[in-house]
Write a protein that holds these residues in place. Structure first.
Motif, short mmCIF file in Angstrom:
data_model
loop_
_atom_site.label_atom_id
_atom_site.label_comp_id
_atom_site.label_asym_id
_atom_site.label_seq_id
_atom_site.Cartn_x
_atom_site.Cartn_y
_atom_site.Cartn_z
N ASP A 147 51.95 4.50 57.21
CA ASP A 147 51.33 3.17 57.30
C ASP A 147 50.42 3.05 56.09
O ASP A 147 49.36 3.67 56.04
N HIS A 206 48.59 -8.98 63.25
CA HIS A 206 47.28 -9.54 62.92
C HIS A 206 47.41 -10.33 61.63
O HIS A 206 48.37 -10.14 60.87
N HIS A 250 42.71 -6.51 58.59
CA HIS A 250 42.65 -7.31 59.81
C HIS A 250 41.86 -8.57 59.44
O HIS A 250 40.67 -8.69 59.70
N1 GLY Z 1 47.09 -0.11 59.15
C1 GLY Z 1 46.34 -0.85 60.06
C2 GLY Z 1 47.15 -1.72 60.88
O1 GLY Z 1 48.35 -1.60 60.88
O2 GLY Z 1 46.69 -2.61 61.53
#
Ligand code: GLY
Ligand code: MN
Ligand code: MN
Length: 471
Positions: free
Chosen positions: A284, A381, A388
């Protein structure tokens, strides 16, 4: 034995108190002009953002600030990253800078207050480790900033007398002004305004995603070495972070590299484990562009180049949920529609595998949610200057709102079977899968910005083998 020098034992002098020194160091410097570094087009975009904010707060003076990096030790500070709303309003990333939008009839006058660099001839030139050019290098002055940004720029020292009691301030700005409290009304409005990205912001996000895609390739190419290293997760984390720093400002959030049993751990940022060859590897990772807009992308790769049957089964279900979620992203659907669509697929799949203790309907009802045991996080999000993004918004402006063109968001369903979860069969324990794409809502539907990376298991295997250099 060498004789001690005649001045040994005297108190060591402060350089600023030695006239011979201060006179000597003040002169003999070539004049260096430094232009501010701001991304092309950013000043124009920021001016339009200020206009949008101005229209929301007639007659109200507004204050935003870049913030200050916390001290780590003595004059060592943590890396500075300017506050996102401040950057959105100014395109300036200067530490300690403050924007005041002074209310006047029919609008606002923007004034940016910032610390002037200490130049040759100023005592701070050699004595101030934060703003002295001897320490930090030649820097743009206030006049150059005014030129680049098209706003009035004044010394930070003028701010104290300037900013008064009834101004609304952002969280970052409030501590700087006597008697001013941080305004949740201002934070919420900024969050709401920042949701709809303009053409320049979309270009920045596309650039961040493209750099992230190449970062995934650079990282996957290091998998064989990571398997050979003791702490291969760190090697991959370091590889991506170096890429992000080279082609952007840096990682947009703490990079997550989770191999095997670490993959189901949602925020596995410790990254201190090995990369296990026959395990699934969750990455990620997002590059934050120099303009500070960030990508946020996840793929789960077979470290060996081939998924096991259980890994593939989990991946196939996540892919199905992902596609169902993506299909809901278009103008006019409600924000949560993608969430409901993806969750229905997940709950049905888990039920088919015999993992739910209740019916699918019961699990999906607001009083059930049993499937969320294996997916306890949000699955999307808003995305922008913050990973975010727009998180201070009212529920009605975010979760309860309709999607509009210009929204950029993530879709990121997953399945997280922890290694010590006794409710799942042994072959699924320690398997974690997330698929995360960055998606722009367009006038007619959506544009998956990160679609250069495959989302199906076959495609991911082929892609991983190619990066690994397998034949
Ligand atoms: N890497 C943080 C998220 O996916 O929200
Ligand atoms: Mn995300
Ligand atoms: Mn992510």
């Amino acid at each position: 034995m060498t004789a001690r020098p005649p001045y040994a034992g005297t108190r060591y002098p402060k350089l600023a108190e030695i006239p011979a020194f201060t006179e000597w160091i003040a002169g003999g410097w070539e004049d260096r002009q430094v232009a501010p570094t701001i991304p092309e087009g950013s000043a124009t975009a920021a001016a339009a953002h200020r206009d949008r904010l101005s229209a929301r707060f007639p007659g109200q003076t507004l204050v935003a600030a870049a913030g200050t990096a916390p001290t780590r030790n003595d004059d060592s500070v943590y890396g500075f990253r300017a506050d996102s709303s401040f950057v959105w309003l100014t395109s300036c990333q200067v530490e300690d800078a403050v924007l005041v939008m002074w209310a006047r009839d029919g609008g606002h006058d923007a004034v940016l207050y910032m610390p002037a660099p200490f130049r040759p001839g100023d005592a701070g030139f050699f004595s101030n480790a934060l703003h002295g050019e001897l320490w930090v290098g030649p820097s743009a002055g206030l006049a150059e900033w005014a030129d680049a940004l098209g706003v009035d720029v004044r010394p930070l020292a003028d701010l104290e007398s300037a900013a008064g009691g009834d101004a609304l301030a952002t969280r970052a700005a409030a501590p700087l002004l006597a008697g001013v409290e941080s305004s949740s009304e201002l934070e919420r409005e900024l969050s709401k305004l920042r949701m709809i990205k303009d053409a320049w912001e979309i270009e920045q996000l596309r650039g961040a995603v493209d750099a992230t895609v190449s970062g995934f390739a650079a990282t996957a190419a290091e998998i064989p070495r990571a398997i050979a290293e003791g702490t291969g997760e760190r090697w991959l984390q370091g590889t991506f972070d170096r890429h992000a720093r080279t082609y952007g400002n840096g990682p947009g959030y703490s990079t997550i590299v989770g191999s095997g049993a670490h993959a189901p751990v949602l925020h596995w940022v410790r990254c201190d484990g090995p990369v296990v060859e026959d395990a699934a590897l969750l990455l990620d990772m997002g590059v934050e562009a120099r303009s500070l807009y960030t990508a946020d992308v996840t793929r789960t790769l077979p470290a060996s180049g081939s998924f096991s049957a259980a890994q593939r089964e989990a991946h196939d279900l996540v892919e199905k949920a992902h596609r169902a979620g993506l299909a809901q992203i278009r103008p006019g659907t409600e924000y949560l529609d993608f969430h409901f669509a993806a969750m229905e697929v997940v709950a049905q799949g888990l039920s088919d595998w015999g993992l739910l203790p209740v019916s699918v309907d019961e699990a999906l009802s607001p009083s059930g949610q049993h499937h969320r045991r294996y997916l306890a996080c949000g699955i999307g999000h808003h995305l922008g200057l913050d990973v975010h993004d727009c998180s201070q918004s009212h529920y009605e402006d975010y979760m309860g709102a309709q999607l509009e063109p210009g929204v950029v968001m993530t879709v990121e369903p997953g399945l997280y079977f922890h290694a010590h979860d006794e409710t799942v069969p042994p072959e699924l324990r320690g398997v974690g899968v997330r698929l995360e794409d960055d998606v722009l809502v367009t006038e007619t539907g959506s544009d998956v910005l990160s679609d250069a990376l495959p989302i199906d298991a076959d495609g991911i295997e082929r892609w991983t083998r190619a990066q690994r250099g397998d034949a």
